[in-house]
Enzyme design. Structure first.
Site, PDB file in Angstrom:
ATOM      1  N   ARG A 219       0.844  -1.210   0.000  1.00 53.03           N
ATOM      2  CA  ARG A 219       0.000   0.000   0.000  1.00 53.03           C
ATOM      3  C   ARG A 219       0.868   1.244   0.000  1.00 53.03           C
ATOM      4  O   ARG A 219       0.587   2.219  -0.686  1.00 53.03           O
ATOM      5  CB  ARG A 219      -0.889   0.005   1.241  1.00 53.03           C
ATOM      6  N   PHE A 235     -11.399  -4.654  -6.271  1.00 52.99           N
ATOM      7  CA  PHE A 235     -11.481  -5.448  -5.031  1.00 52.99           C
ATOM      8  C   PHE A 235     -10.962  -4.591  -3.862  1.00 52.99           C
ATOM      9  O   PHE A 235     -10.072  -5.005  -3.118  1.00 52.99           O
ATOM     10  CB  PHE A 235     -10.655  -6.746  -5.131  1.00 52.99           C
ATOM     11  N   ASP A 257     -15.921  -2.739  -5.438  1.00 52.01           N
ATOM     12  CA  ASP A 257     -16.059  -3.952  -4.627  1.00 52.01           C
ATOM     13  C   ASP A 257     -17.494  -4.446  -4.771  1.00 52.01           C
ATOM     14  O   ASP A 257     -18.407  -3.659  -5.028  1.00 52.01           O
ATOM     15  CB  ASP A 257     -15.733  -3.684  -3.154  1.00 52.01           C
ATOM     16  N   SER A 258     -17.683  -5.755  -4.600  1.00 50.59           N
ATOM     17  CA  SER A 258     -19.045  -6.300  -4.704  1.00 50.59           C
ATOM     18  C   SER A 258     -19.797  -6.134  -3.387  1.00 50.59           C
ATOM     19  O   SER A 258     -21.006  -6.369  -3.328  1.00 50.59           O
ATOM     20  CB  SER A 258     -18.986  -7.779  -5.090  1.00 50.59           C
ATOM     21  N   ASP A 307      -6.408  -6.712  -6.507  1.00 49.28           N
ATOM     22  CA  ASP A 307      -6.105  -7.479  -5.288  1.00 49.28           C
ATOM     23  C   ASP A 307      -7.294  -8.389  -4.964  1.00 49.28           C
ATOM     24  O   ASP A 307      -8.009  -8.178  -3.986  1.00 49.28           O
ATOM     25  CB  ASP A 307      -5.819  -6.522  -4.123  1.00 49.28           C
ATOM     26  N   CYS A 347      -3.144 -13.962  -3.809  1.00 45.07           N
ATOM     27  CA  CYS A 347      -2.874 -14.460  -2.454  1.00 45.07           C
ATOM     28  C   CYS A 347      -3.223 -15.949  -2.378  1.00 45.07           C
ATOM     29  O   CYS A 347      -3.405 -16.508  -1.310  1.00 45.07           O
ATOM     30  CB  CYS A 347      -3.661 -13.669  -1.417  1.00 45.07           C
TER      31      CYS A 347
HETATM   32  N1  SAH Z   1      -7.379  -4.749  -1.431  1.00 49.39           N
HETATM   33  C1  SAH Z   1      -7.962  -5.005  -0.130  1.00 49.39           C
HETATM   34  C2  SAH Z   1      -8.270  -6.459   0.112  1.00 49.39           C
HETATM   35  C3  SAH Z   1      -9.129  -7.119  -0.940  1.00 49.39           C
HETATM   36  S1  SAH Z   1     -10.043  -8.460  -0.323  1.00 49.39           S
HETATM   37  C4  SAH Z   1      -7.062  -4.429   0.956  1.00 49.39           C
HETATM   38  O1  SAH Z   1      -5.917  -4.061   0.694  1.00 49.39           O
HETATM   39  O2  SAH Z   1      -7.498  -4.364   2.110  1.00 49.39           O
HETATM   40  C5  SAH Z   1     -11.035  -8.926  -1.641  1.00 49.39           C
HETATM   41  C6  SAH Z   1     -12.279  -8.072  -1.835  1.00 49.39           C
HETATM   42  O3  SAH Z   1     -12.846  -8.464  -3.071  1.00 49.39           O
HETATM   43  C7  SAH Z   1     -13.407  -8.232  -0.815  1.00 49.39           C
HETATM   44  O4  SAH Z   1     -13.729  -6.979  -0.281  1.00 49.39           O
HETATM   45  C8  SAH Z   1     -14.598  -8.806  -1.605  1.00 49.39           C
HETATM   46  O5  SAH Z   1     -15.840  -8.220  -1.206  1.00 49.39           O
HETATM   47  C9  SAH Z   1     -14.258  -8.377  -2.999  1.00 49.39           C
HETATM   48  N2  SAH Z   1     -14.776  -9.215  -4.098  1.00 49.39           N
HETATM   49  C10 SAH Z   1     -14.754 -10.560  -4.219  1.00 49.39           C
HETATM   50  N3  SAH Z   1     -15.178 -10.955  -5.440  1.00 49.39           N
HETATM   51  C11 SAH Z   1     -15.472  -9.817  -6.119  1.00 49.39           C
HETATM   52  C12 SAH Z   1     -15.939  -9.533  -7.446  1.00 49.39           C
HETATM   53  N4  SAH Z   1     -16.164 -10.533  -8.320  1.00 49.39           N
HETATM   54  N5  SAH Z   1     -16.112  -8.256  -7.796  1.00 49.39           N
HETATM   55  C13 SAH Z   1     -15.877  -7.248  -6.924  1.00 49.39           C
HETATM   56  N6  SAH Z   1     -15.413  -7.446  -5.668  1.00 49.39           N
HETATM   57  C14 SAH Z   1     -15.224  -8.714  -5.277  1.00 49.39           C
END
Ligand code: SAH
Length: 405
Positions: A219, A235, A257-258, A307, A347
């Site tokens: 970050r 995400f 985000d979803s 991510d 991850c």
């Molecule tokens: N980048 C973040 C962590 C990401 S965790 C950080 O640094 O803190 C993954 C995220 O992806 C979650 O919030 C989940 O709600 C979202 N997610 C999962 N599948 C998804 C999709 N198909 N489209 C959009 N968001 C999604």
């Protein structure tokens, strides 16, 4: 000396001799005695040489996890030494001022298989994932408090992998100081600091132990690279990258985000850091669909961050996961302006860094893009990797530069 032993089949001692801590059920020739779940057993070679002292997991395919390769007692003092050494290794990191949250104990990497302890300011979050860590949980909780001088531990033993160990999920206060009886609201509203940025964290409902502490260094890197850029944060969860991109002077940040709740927290974190909200657009939706829509609309960005959640927890799901990674990376390369930067992560334990790089290369090829790797990224150093347990390395990332025409 424990009365219970697992004698291995001929030749199956090799991984233990390399100090890899896992023994699978198929490697066990014979159980002598009556082991209890999580109890200590000795692992012997087929010719009865001592190999390791381990925790017994009757339900799991990973039948035993080594605590030690020495013939030493596994007791309270043993765990005190392991916990002390984990704390010392975090002290040795000299985490920069302005960071109050990090992983204090990382399971196999710190010689305590199955046990995670994360520090969020003054609150510790403990996650016990195996029969062995469960057996010693109360002892470990006491020792962690003694060794850190802190008073609060919240338990987040609610990860799915516990099922494989035959353990039910459990969350709640494990230890707290007596003068703070009403602790639950506090646990749901922690503010942590990461390189000077503030984040609201809900330790009861946040992902993993509350947050993705493993991305801290990455970050910061995004903050350093984001100046003057139009950024797409895919995400975004609660805005770890979004906040840093804005703090780094991004011209605009679009966060996808979803989860509506994640986006709400993302906006809250932008405000908490007094960052320009007019430059930030949260967007609820599916990344796979929205990237296609943006491509069809000819939209473009200077930086795309990917991510995603774990597509492949184990190698068995790697092929399907690879298609998912390729899809979003290909679309992102297309959306990038020449000179733009892709910051892309996986991850998934089932996809190693080499395979991930090949997937991203395939995505660039199919997108007809010339790209260079500027940097390889990893989980932060507070999530160390034992040389004997390479599985501890799970987060990998690439910073790719899309060359101009
Ligand atoms: N980048 C973040 C962590 C990401 S965790 C950080 O640094 O803190 C993954 C995220 O992806 C979650 O919030 C989940 O709600 C979202 N997610 C999962 N599948 C998804 C999709 N198909 N489209 C959009 N968001 C999604």
């Amino acid at each position: 000396m424990p009365a219970v032993t697992l004698r291995l089949k001929p030749g199956r001692e090799k991984s233990l001799l390399r100090r890899h801590p896992w023994i699978f059920s198929g490697a066990v020739q014979e159980v002598e005695g009556e082991p209890v779940s999580g109890g200590t057993v000795d692992l012997l070679s087929s010719d009865r040489q001592f190999l390791a002292r381990a925790a017994y997991s009757p339900s799991s395919q990973i039948r035993a996890r080594a605590w030690t390769f020495e013939e030493e007692p596994v007791d309270r003092e043993f765990f005190r030494k392991r916990i002390r050494s984990a704390i010392q290794s975090r002290d040795a990191l000299h985490l920069k001022p302005g960071t109050d949250s990090y992983r204090l104990i990382y399971a196999e990497s710190d010689g305590i298989p199955g046990l995670i302890v994360d520090r969020y300011g003054d609150v510790l979050v403990l996650q016990s994932l195996t029969a062995g860590s469960e057996f010693w949980k109360e002892t470990i909780a006491d020792l962690v408090l003694e060794e850190t001088g802190l008073s609060t531990i919240y338990e987040r033993s609610d990860a799915d992998v516990r099922e494989l160990e035959g353990l039910p999920p459990r969350s709640g206060i494990l230890r707290d100081s007596e003068d703070l009886p009403n602790h639950e609201p506090r646990i749901a509203n922690i503010v942590i600091t990461e390189y000077g940025m503030k984040f609201n964290v809900n330790l009861q409902s946040g992902h993993k132990t509350g947050s993705y502490l493993d991305q801290r260094e990455n970050r910061l890197r995004v903050r350093e690279l984001a100046n003057d850029k139009d950024v797409l944060d895919c995400f975004c969860y609660t805005g770890g990258f979004t906040v840093n991109a804005l703090a780094g002077g991004a011209r605009s940040v679009l966060s996808i985000d979803s989860s509506a709740e994640a986006l709400r927290l993302c906006q809250e974190n932008v405000t908490l850091n007094r960052l320009p909200t007019e430059k930030h657009t949260p967007l609820e939706g599916d990344v796979f669909q929205l990237l296609r829509k943006f491509r069809d609309e000819n939209r473009s960005f200077d930086m795309v961050i990917l991510d995603p959640p774990k597509f492949a927890p184990t190698a068995a799901q790697a092929e399907r996961a690879a298609r998912g990674y390729k899809d979003i990376n290909l679309l992102s390369f297309k959306l990038l302006r020449p000179g733009g930067i892709l910051v892309t992560f996986s991850c998934s334990g089932g996809i190693d860094a080499g395979l991930f790089q090949k997937i991203v290369a395939g995505a660039a090829l199919d997108a007809s893009v010339e790209a260079q790797i500027l940097e390889h990224l990893f989980q932060g150093a507070d999530h160390p990797v034992s040389l004997h347990f390479p599985e501890g390395a799970y987060l990998k990332g690439l910073v790719c530069y899309k060359r101009g025409q």
